[in-house]
Structure formats: C-alpha cells, structure tokens
Design an enzyme around this catalytic site. Sequence first.
Site, PDB file in Angstrom:
ATOM      1  N   HIS A 270       3.731  -1.549   2.093  1.00 22.50           N
ATOM      2  CA  HIS A 270       2.765  -2.644   1.970  1.00 22.50           C
ATOM      3  C   HIS A 270       2.505  -2.966   0.492  1.00 22.50           C
ATOM      4  O   HIS A 270       2.680  -4.107   0.047  1.00 22.50           O
ATOM      5  CB  HIS A 270       1.457  -2.255   2.669  1.00 22.50           C
ATOM      6  CG  HIS A 270       0.397  -3.316   2.617  1.00 22.50           C
ATOM      7  ND1 HIS A 270       0.148  -4.172   3.658  1.00 22.50           N
ATOM      8  CD2 HIS A 270      -0.464  -3.673   1.640  1.00 22.50           C
ATOM      9  CE1 HIS A 270      -0.821  -5.006   3.321  1.00 22.50           C
ATOM     10  NE2 HIS A 270      -1.219  -4.720   2.096  1.00 22.50           N
ATOM     11  N   GLU A 271       2.125  -1.950  -0.263  1.00 26.87           N
ATOM     12  CA  GLU A 271       1.854  -2.168  -1.686  1.00 26.87           C
ATOM     13  C   GLU A 271       3.149  -2.558  -2.399  1.00 26.87           C
ATOM     14  O   GLU A 271       3.120  -3.315  -3.367  1.00 26.87           O
ATOM     15  CB  GLU A 271       1.229  -0.923  -2.320  1.00 26.87           C
ATOM     16  CG  GLU A 271      -0.097  -0.459  -1.676  1.00 26.87           C
ATOM     17  CD  GLU A 271      -1.165  -1.538  -1.569  1.00 26.87           C
ATOM     18  OE1 GLU A 271      -1.210  -2.422  -2.450  1.00 26.87           O
ATOM     19  OE2 GLU A 271      -1.943  -1.513  -0.599  1.00 26.87           O
ATOM     20  N   HIS A 274       3.397  -6.252  -2.268  1.00 24.68           N
ATOM     21  CA  HIS A 274       2.547  -6.868  -3.309  1.00 24.68           C
ATOM     22  C   HIS A 274       3.227  -6.732  -4.675  1.00 24.68           C
ATOM     23  O   HIS A 274       3.256  -7.668  -5.468  1.00 24.68           O
ATOM     24  CB  HIS A 274       1.196  -6.146  -3.377  1.00 24.68           C
ATOM     25  CG  HIS A 274       0.219  -6.520  -2.289  1.00 24.68           C
ATOM     26  ND1 HIS A 274      -0.174  -7.825  -2.062  1.00 24.68           N
ATOM     27  CD2 HIS A 274      -0.466  -5.758  -1.406  1.00 24.68           C
ATOM     28  CE1 HIS A 274      -1.069  -7.838  -1.061  1.00 24.68           C
ATOM     29  NE2 HIS A 274      -1.252  -6.600  -0.629  1.00 24.68           N
ATOM     30  N   GLU A 300      -0.812 -11.353   0.675  1.00 24.68           N
ATOM     31  CA  GLU A 300      -0.893 -10.436   1.815  1.00 24.68           C
ATOM     32  C   GLU A 300       0.368 -10.590   2.672  1.00 24.68           C
ATOM     33  O   GLU A 300       0.877  -9.611   3.224  1.00 24.68           O
ATOM     34  CB  GLU A 300      -2.161 -10.771   2.618  1.00 24.68           C
ATOM     35  CG  GLU A 300      -2.852  -9.596   3.230  1.00 24.68           C
ATOM     36  CD  GLU A 300      -2.955  -8.406   2.288  1.00 24.68           C
ATOM     37  OE1 GLU A 300      -2.481  -7.332   2.688  1.00 24.68           O
ATOM     38  OE2 GLU A 300      -3.481  -8.535   1.179  1.00 24.68           O
TER      39      GLU A 300
END
Length: 504
Positions: A270-271, A274, A300
Amino acid sequence: MDIQTATEKLTEFERKMYAYAAAQSALYWDASTFAPEKSAEGRGIAMGILSGESHKLMTGPEIKEVLDTIEQAGDAVDRLTALRAAEAARQYRRLTCIPQQEVIEFAELKARSMTAWETAKANNDYKTFAPYLQKLVEFSGRFARYIDPEKKPYDTLIDGFERGATAAELQGFFDAIKPPLVELIQMVAKSPKAGAYKQLQDRINARSFDTQKQRAACREIAEGIGLDFSRFNMAESEHPFTTGPNTNDVRFTVHYHQRNPASAVFAALHEGGHAAYMLGIGDELMYTFLNDGASSAMHEGQALLYENHLGRSRQYSRHLLGILKRHFPGELSDVTEQDFYQYINISGPSLIRTEADELTYCLHIIIRFEIEQMLFEGDADIDGLPRIWNDKYTKYLGITPPDDAQGILQDMHWADGLFGYFPSYALGNAFAAQLYAAMEKQTGAGAHIAKGDLGPAADWLRDRVHRYGMTKTAREIIRDATGEEFSPDYYIAYLKHKYEELYG
Ligand SMILES: [Zn+2]
C-alpha cells in the site's frame, strides 16, 4: 511587476515553501520513527514556528501581486507556470479568506476536541464529545462559505481534497456501488466456505513470524515493485505512512506484527503504491506547488492498486508466497498457493473501518459520507447520531456496534476537523479498478506479474498517471489513461469476479 519578475518570484517563493515543507516532513518522520520520547516539546516549538512562518509567507502581500500578474498575463506565460500560479492562488485564497481570529479559534477548538474525543472514546461516552462535534461542524460550514459563498458547504469541503468533485457526484457513485456491495457481502456471510477460510487464517496467524525476517521480506517486496533505493528508504513506526519532500527523497514506514505477517506485507505494498506515485512525478515539477498527486483519491488509488489489484491478485500472490517462503520456509511449508490466495482475501463484516477487508471497506465509507451529508445539510440531530450510525451498520453490514467506542467514536477525523475526506478512500478504489483494467488491456501486464515482473505495470502507471503530478485533475488522468470517463462499473465487476469465485 513585469511578467519576467513575477515568474522568477514565483519560483523563489515555491522554493521557500518547499524548504519549510521539507523541514516539517523531516521532523515528522523523525518523530514517528526514531526520536526519543522527551523530544516532543522541542519539536513542537520548531514545528509551530515553521508553520507560522510558511503561513506568513503564503498569505503575504507580495505573493498576491505575483499571482495577479501571472493570472493577468494570460497566454503570455507558458502552461506550466500558469498551472503553478493557479494552484498557489487556490491555496492563497483558502488561507486568506477566513478571518485570522477565527483561524486561531478553530485551531484551539480542534486541540480541545481531540482531547475530548480521546477521553470520550476511552470512556465510551459520546455525550461529552457531542458539543465539540456540533462546534466543529459549525466552524467548518462557516469556513466553507468564506471560501465559496456560492457553493454548498459540503461541496467546498470535498473540493479541498478532491478538486472539482461534488457531493451529488459522489452520491451517484455511492448509489451505483452500494447495492452490489451489500449483495456480495450477504453472499460472503452465507457462504459455506467462510468457516474453512477462517480456520485457515487462524491456523496461519497462530504461528510466530520473526519480525527481522519480515523486515527483509518487505524490503525485497519494495525492491520488486521497482522502488529505487537510491531515492527511497523505509523504516518502522506505529502506523504506516509515506512521506517525502521531493521526488528524490521518498520514505515509507510499516509496522511488523509477529502473529500476522500479512499486515506488514500489504502495508508495504500500500505505502509502496503511494511511494511509487511520489517517485514518478516529473522532474520539471520538482520544488513546485504541483509536486503532489492529482488528488487524495488518486493518491489512495495508487496505493490500493498496488495493495489490492496487484498485491492480492492470483498472479502476484504466487510470486509473493515465493518470497515469503524463502524467509519463512518452516512456518509456511504446508501453505499452498491456493491457501495463500484465500488467506489474503478473507472477507467478513467488521465494526472497525481500519481493520476492514477490501470488499467491506467501502461500506464503512458510505456510512460516514451519508452522515457527513446530514451534518452539513443541517438536518442531523447531533445527539441522535450514534443511533443513526448503528442503524446503518446493521442495515449495510449486518452487524451492530455494541458501544460507541467501536461505533461513531472510532475515527479521529471529525475530532480533527476533517470533513469531506472519507469519500476519497472509496473513490480511490474505483480509480484503481478502472486504471488496472485499462492497463491490463493495453499491456497484458498480468502475465508479467505472474512471473514477478512488475516492470510493464510500473512503467504504464508512471507514464499515464504519476508523471503528471498535479498538472491534470484526477478525472483528466482517468480519461486520458483509459480512453473513457470515470465509471464505477470496473470496480463492481472486479469485486464480483473476485468474490463470486472465492465465496460463490
Ligand atoms: Zn493510503
């Protein structure tokens, strides 16, 4: 002021703002990862001065003249300069249209509300928080009207995170996804397979996974998705986050749980999404106001694309299990590819948003969106909100919070004066689905992903999404990258295909 001077001054001004942001980002990173406990006070003083100085710079008389000169110049300035000035003007307007005294009062109210919320949550006592919530809504509504008297306040608040989006548009999006989501969640709840999946999850999570080895696996995953470690680094903190002052300096954190290796692995993905976005922004946007994602939802969306569409896919999960088995040969020796795919895609209704799985997550958001709308349309009875909250959980997710701590008091966003942010989380999911579908169609990236090669996917995203930074809106990015307007259909189709196969 002539155009040449104004353009030079804009650059100088952006660099100064960049310097403040870089210092604040470094302090925040330090606070979250390595700083000793008693460093908080000294850091607080430094942070306060930095934000005061950057606010002064951003609202001063000189910037106004610079921005007016560039705006009036029309076609005499290049497109990029005009866009940089327009973004600066947007921020200037949001900061200067509210009377200074009210800005200070709001900051104080937020600080008191956070304390009140913490106590209310700990004591499961919504009533003591309700008066603060009332005031926060009044302040936010008034600020929204200062920013744009013509617009509905909730639209202005949403626009702060999602440029150009409106409540009516989001309503249309949520109306489209709610019925199929509720239907799928009911199918999962009734599925005879659910029990076996739960046993599998308990069986794996009962084992102990050395955090040092998890760290090594997460690093390998970050390298595998193409994060360039000469411009990127990772560390550990209580809650995962990504930060970075410029495209050559991006970092994320994860948190390792000994009993649940999936937590850190998917946080890293997830990170990592980003981080890939931040690393991929074009060099020409470095140190400018446009060196950021197109919107909160698009940011997101990149994180969710890496976490779910790539990370939890059948193709990538095979490769992922391979990495994990190298680090945990004993712990995972009896786990097959099929087991692992089921394990990382287990779904079931839960009370807490941050612990929700991919399928149920958006319903948590829909509930918050519907309540925020009521708050800003003026037809909400603040004291009656817990009942409304609980009724919605019962109706949409089939479970009822036993108390307000696990219900309306669970998130800190409202106590922090953040209204209109939640919808971005849901919209991001739908952006990710549409982008992924287009990427697969155009490049056949899935076949490469199955071999652990994320190169074609990463290249496509950098080329179609990341490099533009804020020079395009989220809707423009979707349209240009996919050849279609934004549509929630891809997201619904993706979830149906996946969960009908898993639980049907
Ligand atoms: Zn995120």
